[in-house]
Design a protein around this motif. Structure first.
Motif, PDB file in Angstrom:
ATOM      1  N   UNK A 186       0.847  -1.190   0.000  1.00  0.00           N
ATOM      2  CA  UNK A 186       0.000   0.000   0.000  1.00  0.00           C
ATOM      3  C   UNK A 186       0.881   1.238   0.000  1.00  0.00           C
ATOM      4  N   UNK A 187       0.484   2.210  -0.826  1.00  0.00           N
ATOM      5  CA  UNK A 187       1.174   3.498  -0.787  1.00  0.00           C
ATOM      6  C   UNK A 187       0.369   4.427   0.117  1.00  0.00           C
ATOM      7  N   UNK A 188       1.041   5.011   1.083  1.00  0.00           N
ATOM      8  CA  UNK A 188       0.392   5.970   1.967  1.00  0.00           C
ATOM      9  C   UNK A 188       0.978   7.347   1.644  1.00  0.00           C
ATOM     10  N   UNK A 229       4.190  18.815  10.071  1.00  0.00           N
ATOM     11  CA  UNK A 229       4.620  18.650   8.674  1.00  0.00           C
ATOM     12  C   UNK A 229       4.086  17.320   8.129  1.00  0.00           C
ATOM     13  N   UNK A 230       4.134  17.196   6.808  1.00  0.00           N
ATOM     14  CA  UNK A 230       3.656  15.941   6.199  1.00  0.00           C
ATOM     15  C   UNK A 230       4.470  14.756   6.733  1.00  0.00           C
ATOM     16  N   UNK A 231       5.749  14.989   6.995  1.00  0.00           N
ATOM     17  CA  UNK A 231       6.586  13.891   7.529  1.00  0.00           C
ATOM     18  C   UNK A 231       6.060  13.442   8.892  1.00  0.00           C
ATOM     19  N   UNK A 232       5.736  14.426   9.740  1.00  0.00           N
ATOM     20  CA  UNK A 232       5.273  14.085  11.087  1.00  0.00           C
ATOM     21  C   UNK A 232       3.940  13.340  11.035  1.00  0.00           C
ATOM     22  N   UNK A 233       3.032  13.801  10.157  1.00  0.00           N
ATOM     23  CA  UNK A 233       1.709  13.158  10.068  1.00  0.00           C
ATOM     24  C   UNK A 233       1.850  11.702   9.619  1.00  0.00           C
ATOM     25  N   UNK A 234       2.670  11.520   8.576  1.00  0.00           N
ATOM     26  CA  UNK A 234       2.811  10.162   8.034  1.00  0.00           C
ATOM     27  C   UNK A 234       3.562   9.250   9.004  1.00  0.00           C
TER      28      UNK A 234
END
Ligand SMILES: [Zn+2]
Length: 493
Positions: free
Chosen positions: A243-245, A261-266
């Motif tokens: 799966x790609x998230x 940031x997007x990094x932290x959320x992911x």
């Protein structure tokens, strides 16, 4: 509860534990066997050694495909096994794969199929010097045949051919049709070889009694508590899903960040996912493996194994400690790619990760996707299924007479081993044949100690001559037992 009732309850509990444990019988496997005197192992080893010299390598880049090595291999088989080429129908499928049909005298009996593959993996560049004998020389030394493919799986192909050639020589012709299928691209998914062989058979309306592909070996010293080697027969194969998230977030200068940031959320979502895997269960195949191995274990272990109703939690916790048993019990999760950010002072607008799942037959592609969504529970994350998903295979029934034939044949040729069903965590060509039968087994009669397992796809691959003789004997007995033995009485159509 008074002390007396407690005492009685305790005595009853002990009695139940002991009775159940004693009923858990132990088989002493030291029966005699005679290896066939009519197979000349030196000549057979020479033929295998010659086959090892063909560099039938599968690599990921199609331009590296060496057609002539495969064609040379075909010619060699013709020369080395003249009776097979006289008595069996040979078809070349998709230019390089081979399908042999040994027609049985009774058309009412469903055919049996034995499969392996003629391609091998490349030798990792830079490791050539670490081989005790060059990988494509086919050296015979110290009682071993050395080289790429001896274990995976020219040894299997040639052992099957030796068995059939030998049976023809002895004047045998089968009642049940025997099919031999050798794909040429198993190491790169078998999409051209086994896939096409299966398609051809499907179009002919063939339905098999059972199919035996290469697979798990006979493992020595699998558990310190278990003195016997275990012949693992894979009755199912795990599925595959990636799966790609991805996350999009506000960009901007890193001196004025706006929330996460997007990094932290992911990262947070992946952390949740990896810490909440789909729970493993002691059911299905794991339970059957334990039922097969349990009776051979020392008494204390047998108490536990015979009384899973009481010790299930304890056993589950123990099995989850080891990566191999954990993988056999549940769907595994592994984040394999994480990409984000372009510059140290720029807030990344995108973050992307790939999470790879090996799906246990308890689960499915859909149930895993649901699990991922529910566990992450974050609408900011987009989930996309990547190409190449495969559902876990059907689980072959260990109660079927074809499994009994296979198990009895293994015990006949390897009397000291314990036969146990297992789950294949990797993939073989077997999945391509799924539509042809309900009974697919993945097993190779190869003896492997722990240190031998790294030789497969690794350095110094080798097969002992003694084991090679056992392999030939095994396929010979399996054909005989499947055509005139256990299966016939109650299982013909
Ligand atoms: Zn293989």
């Amino acid at each position: 509860m008074t002390l007396i009732t407690f005492g009685i309850a305790l005595i009853l509990l002990c009695a139940v534990l002991v009775i159940r444990t004693l009923r858990y019988t132990r088989h002493h496997g030291k029966r005699n066997r005679t290896l066939p005197a009519d197979v000349n192992i030196d000549e057979a080893a020479n033929r295998l050694s010659e086959a090892i010299r063909f560099e039938t390598i599968s690599t990921q880049s199609p331009e590296d495909f060496n057609e002539s090595e495969f064609l040379k291999m075909h010619r060699f088989l013709e020369k080395a096994f003249p009776r097979i080429h006289e008595y069996l129908d040979k078809e070349v499928i998709n230019n390089y794969s081979l399908l042999y049909t040994w027609k049985g005298s009774d058309p009412d009996l469903k055919p049996v199929m034995l499969t392996c593959h003629i391609d091998v993996v490349p030798v990792e560049p830079g490791t050539e010097g670490e081989w005790e004998h060059p990988p494509f020389q086919g050296a015979i030394s110290d009682g071993y045949i050395w080289g790429r493919g001896t274990m995976d799986v020219q040894g299997g192909v040639l052992a099957i051919m030796e068995a059939v050639e030998n049976l023809i020589e002895s004047g045998y012709s089968p009642e049940r049709t025997i099919l031999l299928g050798f794909g040429h691209d198993e190491e790169i998914d078998g999409d051209k070889g086994a896939f096409t062989i299966a398609k051809v058979l499907n179009e002919r309306g063939i339905f098999l009694e059972y199919l035996l592909d290469e697979g798990t070996p006979i493992v020595h010293n699998v558990l310190p508590e278990l003195p016997n080697p275990v012949a693992l027969v894979a009755v199912a194969e795990k599925g595959y899903l990636s799966l790609e998230l991805s996350v999009s977030a506000e960009g901007g200068h890193s001196s004025v960040p706006q929330g996460l940031t997007s990094i932290a959320i992911l990262s947070e979502a992946i952390h949740k996912l990896e810490n909440n895997p789909v729970p493993g269960r002691i059911n299905g195949i794991v339970k059957k493996t334990m039922e097969a191995i349990g009776p051979q274990m020392p008494f204390l272990y047998r108490i536990v194994m015979a009384n899973l109703w009481l010790f299930r939690k304890l056993v589950k916790r123990e099995l989850a400690q080891m990566p191999a048993t954990k993988a056999a019990m549940s769907t595994t999760i592994a984040t394999t790619i994480f990409e984000s950010g372009i510059k140290e002072n720029v807030l990344p607008t995108q973050a992307r990760a790939i999470v790879n799942f090996r799906i246990h037959p308890n689960d499915s592609i859909e149930s895993i996707k649901e699990h991922v969504e529910q566990t992450m529970d974050d609408p900011r994350i987009n989930i996309r299924e990547m190409r190449g998903s495969i559902e876990p295979s059907h689980v072959s029934d260990v109660g079927d007479s074809s499994y009994h034939t296979l198990r009895n044949t293994i015990q006949e040729v390897f009397p000291e081993v314990v036969v146990a069903p297992t789950l294949m965590v990797g993939a073989t060509d077997a999945r391509h044949y799924a539509g042809l039968t309900d009974n697919i087994y993945r097993f190779i009669p190869l003896r492997a100690r722990e240190s031998d397992l790294e030789r497969v796809h690794g350095t110094n691959e080798r097969l002992s001559k003694k084991n090679y003789l056992e392999m030939i004997f095994f396929y010979k007995r399996l054909i005989l037992n499947s055509t005139t033995g256990f299966l016939n009485g109650n299982h013909s159509e």
